[in-house]
Design an enzyme around this catalytic site. Structure first.
Site, short mmCIF file in Angstrom:
data_model
loop_
_atom_site.label_atom_id
_atom_site.label_comp_id
_atom_site.label_asym_id
_atom_site.label_seq_id
_atom_site.Cartn_x
_atom_site.Cartn_y
_atom_site.Cartn_z
N LYS A 98 0.85 -1.20 0.00
CA LYS A 98 0.00 0.00 0.00
C LYS A 98 0.88 1.24 0.00
O LYS A 98 1.92 1.27 0.67
CB LYS A 98 -0.92 -0.03 1.23
CG LYS A 98 -2.00 1.04 1.24
CD LYS A 98 -2.91 0.88 2.45
CE LYS A 98 -3.99 1.95 2.51
NZ LYS A 98 -4.87 1.77 3.69
N SER A 127 -9.75 1.88 2.68
CA SER A 127 -8.85 2.61 1.82
C SER A 127 -7.81 1.72 1.12
O SER A 127 -7.20 2.17 0.16
CB SER A 127 -8.10 3.67 2.64
OG SER A 127 -7.29 3.05 3.61
N SER A 182 -9.99 -0.51 6.85
CA SER A 182 -9.37 -0.30 5.54
C SER A 182 -8.71 -1.52 4.91
O SER A 182 -8.34 -1.48 3.73
CB SER A 182 -8.35 0.83 5.61
OG SER A 182 -9.00 2.07 5.67
#
Lengths: 516, 476
Positions: free
Chosen positions: A82, A157, A181
């Protein structure tokens, strides 16, 4: 078996046995990602197969595997990270214009652990700007699409991370979870994600959204892959004062597939599972509900006891979460000021104008909304009424969970009230988006470990995720239970075919047959 | 009759701790060094970097709390103070507001008005900021983060001081305690001790406090004295002319001897303090506090008493010598090495203090080796050097820490007691001054002194005066 169809553990075994080279594995994924990601936009940075550094690393890992330097279960496996986790010299953007060209000067703790384990970073994945969002649409680099249906969001996210795994662009990836997330996009994308206990995985090098809630975790095709990656990244780090110095037990769920019934017996029989009534309340899709209930009865069949109970504080989790998360975020994001690194407005005159313009232009709407919210709740005169009250609510929620874990081995429920919404449907109504986090945020407030594991699909062919929440440091228990559940559920379909075409149609409504 | 006013003063003192590394990272705290050379991701506020508390800072805070009669919190925490400024790389400072480490302390001070007790409200730990560099030639400013993250302790007093003398005495006391504990060198000029003065005036007899102002930028005792006098005068003039004192922060300019308003209470910043989520609370056990107590040094009052008893020093000398621990340690070492504490004390009370004053230096800055001063004292005892030359040699020891005996030899300062050399010089002088010799024999006493002088001159002042006298008298 095709490379792209293998689990991460299978891939590593094939590399170890010499069936495959590291270069073959890495090239297969990068080439597949290069093509498919044009549609998905899961990667913000994808390595080039000809990249010199990458190829040096491939050779080094290949040699290390032969020499025994890299003898871990995932050596040689490509991985994506990420884009809020610092990678030295590799652009790390947080999905923000503010860090569009930011090259970290150091590696995050988890990145070092991956390197030591002989894993190969092939790219950085898209995300909601600074982790603020539940759809990956707040990324300044454009939304990521759901691999199952490109008109839908992947969740967020960690949407890039989960979409990349779901679409087979990479066998394993790291996400981060502040209010769901990892779990929510994993559910929306039909992959498996683990949010570890707060303090299990060092946050050193994770660009903070909300320091007291953030936690890095693995996303993979199944529980065993996630567990193997979790074992690599978990552990004490003296550079993170909130990191916990506690033995990380080895979780052996790699055998789940081999042992079948025995594994199910061992890990589900006699276990007690609580389902909070509030997690099936109004507002939760009927299809999601029935899919969860089906998973529950499957586990009952295996000898687990399932009970319903009340988590009365559930409704207060959202306001408490948004107050605490935004308060911390408003402070954490102060360092992005155009002075030292990151975006600096070009037409600013004087210091204050530079601050204002750089932050106005560098941050997106959702980030600014949360900074405002957070600054407000910390302001003189409001601190007690909002921030301190939210901390009290957090404590009450924790007490409720503590009480529940006296009775239950795990708490189970949906990850989200719905399946993945359509692109654009959430952004216009932020409050609605916040409310969709209702089943995930309490876990972060309490610092608990939780798993999202696919348990079905709705009539539109979008995945549904089941959440399994454990008591602090009970990763081992919930991972084994989830792996046993997987065993009963059977293989979950893939969101891509061998040609890398996303959005496979299938008729399964969830709750696949037990074929052990 | 003119109204009588009383000044009420409280102090916020920042003390930079003498730890080797910074409060939240492993970077060096050394003063100076190339710009941004003592920095890392933590103290430059890089994304993802996390603070890790330096345990030594807590120990120093506890030691300082113990020495100032504070209550030590068994559970304390850091908070974030949020404000934007480029010297503050994260745009928040990690400090303590809600749960400071030390509270409710006091120190006793003495001025010409007698003894009094100044209460300490609290003490807390925090990080220092970097330094902005403004270059006139350029429109931009630069920032040096070497100082960013250097540990500070802020000591907040109650408004218990009434005069500039009391303020100075309080600061000197804090400085002495810090120096004795070794927690800080407390140099105002280098900024390792900084004081903000909160001051208000009220009519004598009034119980209510007047409106206060806060004065910043005070980097010497002199500036503090001036600022207090100036601000006191300004406030009384305002009140006398029927105006109001405005609660505000003022900046003292010691060159212009006047202060300027920086910001008023109305535009005081809202720092949005909240508990620092990156650092867990600090638990302080009784045992830890006891361990720190056990390693406390001998403080000034005990040391002073011991010097009187052990070395037979006067009250005055013992008190002066123990005002600074570093100097006291050097004195003791010198006394031990030369075997003559009284003479060592005289050197410190005389030459050492005089030289410090002449060079406007602090005792903390003494760097010469006690063995070198001891060598001078010994050389004098052994008649190898006269007083005047000894002072010359000491000046070299003070500045360059040279080896006295070697230096004396190289520079011909060693006294000559070799009878042959003295006899030769005496013979020459007698031959050259026959009329003076006659005067001597005719009973003129002054003639002998003249001849001694001539011999010494011939010997370039290095002749052993006792021997010279002896030889000369014999020859005459």
């Amino acid at each position: 078996m095709e490379i792209l169809e293998m689990t991460a553990l299978e891939l590593a075994q094939n590399i170890k046995s010499g069936q495959l080279t590291v270069r073959e594995a890495v090239s297969a994924y990068i080439n597949h990602a290069k093509n498919t990601d044009k549609k998905l936009n899961a990667f913000l940075t994808l390595m080039d197969v000809n990249d010199e550094k990458l190829n040096k690393r491939i050779d080094e890992v290949q040699q290390g595997i032969s020499s025994g330097k890299y003898n871990g279960s995932l050596a040689g496996v490509p991985i994506a990270i990420k884009d809020n986790i610092c990678t030295k010299g590799i652009r790390t953007t947080c999905g923000s214009r503010m860090l569009e060209n930011f090259l970290p000067t150091y590696d995050a703790y988890v990145v070092k652990r991956l390197e030591e384990a002989g894993m190969i970073i092939i790219g950085k994945t898209n995300m909601d700007e600074f982790g603020m969002g539940s759809t990956t649409e707040t990324s300044v680099f454009g939304a990521t699409k759901n691999p199952w249906n490109n008109e839908h969001v992947p969740g967020g996210s960690s949407g890039g991370t989960c979409a990349a795994v779901a679409a087979g662009l990479v066998p394993l990836a790291l996400g981060s979870d502040t209010g769901g997330s990892i779990r929510q996009p994993a559910a929306f994308c039909g992959v498996t994600g683990l949010k570890p206990t707060y303090g299990r995985v060092s946050r050193s090098g994770l660009i903070a959204y909300a320091s007291s809630l953030d936690q890095i975790g693995p996303v993979g095709k199944n529980m065993a892959d996630c567990a193997a990656l979790y074992e690599i990244i978990a552990g004490y780090d003296s550079m993170d004062s909130t990191s916990i110095n506690r033995q990380v037990e080895s979780i052996n769920c790699g055998d789940a597939a081999l042992d079948g019934q025995m594994y199910v017996d061992k890990n589900l029989r006699g276990k007690t599972i609580g389902i909070p009534m509030e997690y099936l309340a109004e507002g939760t899709d009927e299809e999601v509900k029935s899919s969860i209930l089906k998973a529950a009865s499957l586990m009952e069949e295996a000898g687990a006891t399932v009970e319903y109970f009340n988590l009365k504080m559930t409704d207060y989790a959202i306001p408490a979460y948004y107050i605490i998360a935004c308060a911390e975020a408003s402070s954490n994001l102060e360092r992005f000021d155009g002075v030292k690194y990151g975006y600096r407005s070009e037409d600013a005159k004087g210091l204050h104008d530079m601050y204002k313009k750089s932050r106005t232009e560098g941050f997106g709407e959702e980030v600014k909304r949360r900074i405002l919210l957070g600054s407000f709740v910390l302001s003189a005169g409001y601190y007690d009424a909002y921030y301190l009250k939210a901390l009290k609510v957090k404590r009450l929620i924790k007490e409720e969970f503590d009480e529940a874990f006296k009775k239950y081995d795990a708490i189970m429920g949906p990850v989200a009230p719905t399946t993945a919404p359509k692109l654009g449907a959430s952004l216009s109504t932020p409050l609605k988006m916040y409310l969709s986090d209702i089943y995930t945020v309490a876990v972060n407030l309490c610092g608990l470990p939780a798993i999202s594991v696919p348990c079905g699909m709705d009539s539109k062919g979008l995945p549904i995720g089941m959440q399994l929440i454990g008591d602090s440091f009970d990763e081992n228990k919930i991972v084994s239970m989830a792996a046993a559940y997987e065993c009963m559920r059977g293989d979950y379909p893939c969101a891509y075919d061998n040609n890398g075409n996303a959005g496979i149609q299938n008729n399964q409504e969830g709750g696949c047959e037990y074929n052990g | 009759m003119a109204k009588q006013y009383e000044t009420v003063i409280g102090l916020e003192v920042h003390v930079e701790l003498a730890t080797k590394t910074k409060i939240f990272c492993g970077c060096s705290t050394r003063f100076g060094g190339a710009v941004n050379s003592h920095t890392c991701p933590v103290c430059t506020g890089m994304p993802g970097a996390l603070p890790v508390l330096n345990k030594k800072v807590v120990e120093y805070a506890i030691a300082l709390g113990n020495a100032t009669n504070c209550q030590i919190s068994r559970y304390c925490r850091f908070d974030r103070k949020n404000y934007f400024y480029p010297d503050n790389p994260q745009n928040y400072q990690i400090s303590q507001l809600y749960m400071p480490i030390c509270t409710n302390g006091s120190v006793d001070i003495e001025t010409s008005n007698g003894a009094t007790t100044i209460r300490i409200h609290e003490m807390h730990m925090e990080e220092d900021a970097g330094k902005l560099i403004h270059e006139d030639s350029d429109e931009s400013s630069l920032v040096d983060y070497n100082r960013s993250g250097v540990p500070l302790i802020e000591i907040v007093s109650e408004p218990d001081m009434r005069t500039a003398d009391e303020v100075i005495a309080y600061l000197e006391k804090i400085r002495m305690i810090c120096q004795y504990l070794g927690v800080s060198d407390c140099k105002l000029q280098e900024g390792s001790m900084r004081a903000d003065v909160n001051l208000s005036v009220r009519e004598v007899g009034s119980q209510a406090l007047g409106t206060r102002t806060e004065m910043k930028n005070l980097n010497s005792f002199r500036a503090i004295q001036h600022a207090i006098e100036g601000e006191c005068k300004r406030q009384i003039e305002l009140i006398e002319s029927g105006e109001q004192v405005i609660q505000e922060t003022r900046r003292w300019d010691d060159n212009k001897l006047t202060s300027f308003a920086m910001r008023s209470k109305e535009d005081a910043k809202d720092y949005r303090y909240f508990p620092e989520p990156d650092l867990p609370p600090i638990l302080i056990s009784d045992q830890w506090i006891e361990e720190i107590k056990a390693s406390e040094p001998e403080f000034q009052p005990e040391k002073c008493a011991r010097y009187k008893a052990q070395y037979g020093l006067s009250d005055y000398d013992a008190n002066i010598l123990t005002q600074n621990r570093h100097m006291a340690d050097m004195f003791e070492e010198t006394a031990k090495l030369c075997g003559n504490p009284k003479k060592a004390a005289n050197w410190f009370m005389g030459e050492v203090l005089r030289t410090l004053k002449e060079k406007a230096m602090d005792p903390e800055q003494l760097t010469f080796s006690p063995k070198n001063l001891a060598a001078i004292i010994k050389a004098m005892d052994e008649g190898k050097i006269n007083q005047g030359n000894a002072q010359k040699v000491f000046a070299e020891v003070f500045t360059s820490d040279i080896e006295p005996l070697k230096y004396m030899e190289e520079n011909g300062l060693m006294m000559v007691s070799d009878t042959g050399a003295i006899e030769k010089a005496v013979d020459e002088v007698l031959a050259e001054n026959t009329s003076v010799v006659d005067d001597y024999h005719n009973g003129k006493d002054r003639a002998f002194g003249f001849l001694v002088g001539q011999v010494m001159k011939k010997m370039k002042g290095k002749g052993d005066p006792v021997k010279v006298n002896e030889v000369l008298r014999g020859k005459l």
